[in-house]
Design an enzyme around this catalytic site. Structure first.
Site, mmCIF file in Angstrom:
data_model
loop_
_atom_site.group_PDB
_atom_site.id
_atom_site.type_symbol
_atom_site.label_atom_id
_atom_site.label_comp_id
_atom_site.label_asym_id
_atom_site.label_seq_id
_atom_site.Cartn_x
_atom_site.Cartn_y
_atom_site.Cartn_z
ATOM 1 N N ARG A 56 -53.809 27.832 -0.475
ATOM 2 C CA ARG A 56 -53.945 28.453 -1.558
ATOM 3 C C ARG A 56 -52.924 27.360 -2.551
ATOM 4 O O ARG A 56 -53.736 26.067 -2.752
ATOM 5 C CB ARG A 56 -51.561 28.379 -0.911
ATOM 6 C CG ARG A 56 -52.008 27.600 0.794
ATOM 7 C CD ARG A 56 -51.235 26.318 0.206
ATOM 8 N NE ARG A 56 -50.483 26.074 -1.162
ATOM 9 C CZ ARG A 56 -50.731 25.010 -1.928
ATOM 10 N NH1 ARG A 56 -51.682 23.764 -1.335
ATOM 11 N NH2 ARG A 56 -49.907 24.915 -2.781
ATOM 12 N N GLY A 57 -52.950 27.840 -4.109
ATOM 13 C CA GLY A 57 -52.956 27.287 -4.834
ATOM 14 C C GLY A 57 -54.177 27.734 -5.646
ATOM 15 O O GLY A 57 -54.908 27.990 -4.867
ATOM 16 N N ALA A 58 -53.785 27.651 -6.900
ATOM 17 C CA ALA A 58 -54.401 29.539 -7.871
ATOM 18 C C ALA A 58 -55.742 28.472 -7.839
ATOM 19 O O ALA A 58 -56.924 29.489 -7.422
ATOM 20 C CB ALA A 58 -54.040 29.487 -9.219
ATOM 21 N N ARG A 103 -54.482 39.059 -2.615
ATOM 22 C CA ARG A 103 -52.854 38.106 -3.618
ATOM 23 C C ARG A 103 -53.323 38.986 -5.053
ATOM 24 O O ARG A 103 -53.989 37.986 -5.672
ATOM 25 C CB ARG A 103 -52.983 36.582 -3.387
ATOM 26 C CG ARG A 103 -52.425 35.930 -1.981
ATOM 27 C CD ARG A 103 -52.242 34.697 -1.938
ATOM 28 N NE ARG A 103 -50.764 34.732 -1.794
ATOM 29 C CZ ARG A 103 -50.577 33.567 -2.397
ATOM 30 N NH1 ARG A 103 -50.583 32.529 -2.045
ATOM 31 N NH2 ARG A 103 -48.991 33.092 -2.096
ATOM 32 N N GLN A 211 -43.914 24.263 1.368
ATOM 33 C CA GLN A 211 -44.828 23.674 0.513
ATOM 34 C C GLN A 211 -44.893 22.336 0.447
ATOM 35 O O GLN A 211 -45.371 20.947 0.314
ATOM 36 C CB GLN A 211 -45.549 24.636 0.100
ATOM 37 C CG GLN A 211 -46.044 26.023 0.349
ATOM 38 C CD GLN A 211 -45.707 27.168 0.132
ATOM 39 O OE1 GLN A 211 -43.977 27.273 0.257
ATOM 40 N NE2 GLN A 211 -45.849 27.921 -0.509
ATOM 41 N N ASP A 252 -49.815 29.232 -11.169
ATOM 42 C CA ASP A 252 -50.283 30.543 -10.763
ATOM 43 C C ASP A 252 -50.734 31.674 -11.937
ATOM 44 O O ASP A 252 -51.674 31.993 -11.305
ATOM 45 C CB ASP A 252 -49.912 30.937 -9.190
ATOM 46 C CG ASP A 252 -49.372 30.133 -8.592
ATOM 47 O OD1 ASP A 252 -50.306 30.674 -7.170
ATOM 48 O OD2 ASP A 252 -48.799 29.615 -8.356
ATOM 49 N N ASN A 262 -44.952 30.729 -11.121
ATOM 50 C CA ASN A 262 -45.113 29.667 -10.233
ATOM 51 C C ASN A 262 -43.779 29.532 -8.888
ATOM 52 O O ASN A 262 -43.389 31.355 -8.885
ATOM 53 C CB ASN A 262 -44.848 28.445 -11.203
ATOM 54 C CG ASN A 262 -45.336 27.058 -10.069
ATOM 55 O OD1 ASN A 262 -46.610 26.900 -9.814
ATOM 56 N ND2 ASN A 262 -44.312 26.158 -9.583
ATOM 57 N N LYS A 263 -44.671 29.099 -7.691
ATOM 58 C CA LYS A 263 -43.946 29.038 -7.201
ATOM 59 C C LYS A 263 -42.298 29.820 -6.288
ATOM 60 O O LYS A 263 -40.985 28.815 -7.730
ATOM 61 C CB LYS A 263 -43.777 28.045 -5.539
ATOM 62 C CG LYS A 263 -42.932 28.366 -4.207
ATOM 63 C CD LYS A 263 -43.927 29.400 -3.316
ATOM 64 C CE LYS A 263 -44.998 29.079 -3.924
ATOM 65 N NZ LYS A 263 -46.120 30.381 -3.161
#
Length: 362
Positions: A56-58, A103, A211, A252, A262-263
């Site tokens: 995970r993470g763009a 995703r 996270q 993201d 973003n998250k």
């Protein structure tokens, strides 16, 4: 558990044969309790790893997708077969479309898939499919290496915004686990520390998948950076108490006007930062900008399994029948962002013209 510096978040394992090689990654769903290495030998495993946040993470998602396309092509070359050009490009398109469905929000996923496809199209008719496959693997490795350099540059530019003695806050995880090596938001902290600056970091736990607690606090602690873990609901309080000098988060997807996805929870942090006069920075590579989207209202927001909230990490905390709203991301309006730190420099103030100028200059 201690961090093995020789274990990379993502790594292509070359078996000496294209069809037998694989993508190796850390399964981030098990950190920090267990450091498990996952070998992805089919495109289905890559898809599942992206979907389930094992990677995970763009930026890391983009790198995984690039290698995933190569894995999707491997069945064409088993037993030394040489497929036709038509078979190759049909399989490439099918693999592209399949991975694109893993995703919806992180634009680096689509950027990497499109870049890989464009590379293949540019060589169509110039070489046999086996050489096309080798060229695509080389492109995936280039994307991987470019991200290492980009993260270091982001850290360099962001560290200039940090003063010795600053206390900083971050939300979610935008460190080495989310990229090829160094991170985006956390790259700022790593670079500042390497410059000899003494800093302290508040890490939001980042519900519902934690996270920040599982990954960010672990990464910072492993690197010897003074870190304090807090619940998401505490961020506004530590700002009010004067304990935060600046906020740095990742991204993201960033729209053409600077609105940033973003998250989930990032928007609330930005609102609190504005209310308390705390600078709020986004750190992201230019590949995270989606100039086809005018503003954040058009960014697709992924909604995830309700049981991530009702039954997180296997422990039921809500009635099984209760309705749940579980967006994975939110959008922070550009007017709440003090600056966007990219590999080419800092965009500030954040608006369409400055964004376009920075991207074109790079």
């Amino acid at each position: 558990m201690t961090h093995d510096k020789n274990v990379e978040t993502l790594n292509w394992i070359d078996a000496g044969n294209f069809s037998q090689s694989c993508l190796r990654m850390i399964d981030q769903t098990l950190l920090p309790v267990e450091l498990k290495i996952l070998d992805c030998r089919t495109i289905e495993i890559v898809w599942e790893a992206i979907k389930m946040l094992r990677v995970r993470g763009a930026p890391a998602i983009g790198i995984a997708a690039a290698y995933g396309l190569c894995i999707g092509l491997q069945p064409l070359f088993h037993d030394g077969d040489e497929p036709s050009e038509t078979e190759f490009f049909d399989k490439l398109k099918a693999s592209h479309d399949y991975l694109a469905g893993s995703r919806p929000t992180a634009v680096n996923l689509f950027w990497a898939l499109d870049r890989m496809t464009a590379k293949a199209e540019s060589l169509r008719g110039a070489m046999p499919p086996s050489q096309l496959a080798d060229a695509l693997l080389a492109e995936a490795r280039l994307i991987h290496e470019e991200d290492r350099r980009i993260c270091r540059a982001i850290g360099h530019h962001g560290a200039a915004l940090v003063r010795d003695g600053d206390s900083l806050l971050t939300h979610c995880n935008a460190g080495g686990l989310a990229t090829a090596d160094y991170g985006t938001a956390l790259a700022v902290f790593f670079a500042a520390t390497e410059q000899g600056k003494k800093i302290h970091v508040f890490a939001d736990e980042t519900r519902p998948l934690l996270q920040g607690a599982r990954l960010t606090s672990w990464e910072l602690w492993q690197r010897g950076i003074d870190v304090t873990l807090i619940c998401d609901s505490m961020a506004a309080l530590v700002m009010r108490q004067g304990k935060v000098n600046a906020v740095f988060v990742g991204a993201d997807r960033i729209a053409a006007n600077g609105d940033t996805a973003n998250k989930i929870g990032t928007y609330g942090v930005a609102v609190a930062a504005r209310a308390h006069g705390v600078p709020f920075y986004v750190a992201a590579p230019v590949s995270t900008f989606d100039l086809t989207i005018a503003d954040g209202n058009l960014i697709p927001i992924e909604e995830r399994n309700p049981d991530e909230i009702r039954c997180g990490f296997g422990t039921r905390t809500a009635p099984a029948e209760v309705r749940v709203y579980n967006p994975a991301f939110d959008v922070t309006p550009a007017e709440l962002i003090t600056g966007i730190v990219t590999e080419h420099g800092v965009i500030s103030p954040v608006h369409c013209e400055n964004i376009a100028t920075m991207i074109n200059a790079g």
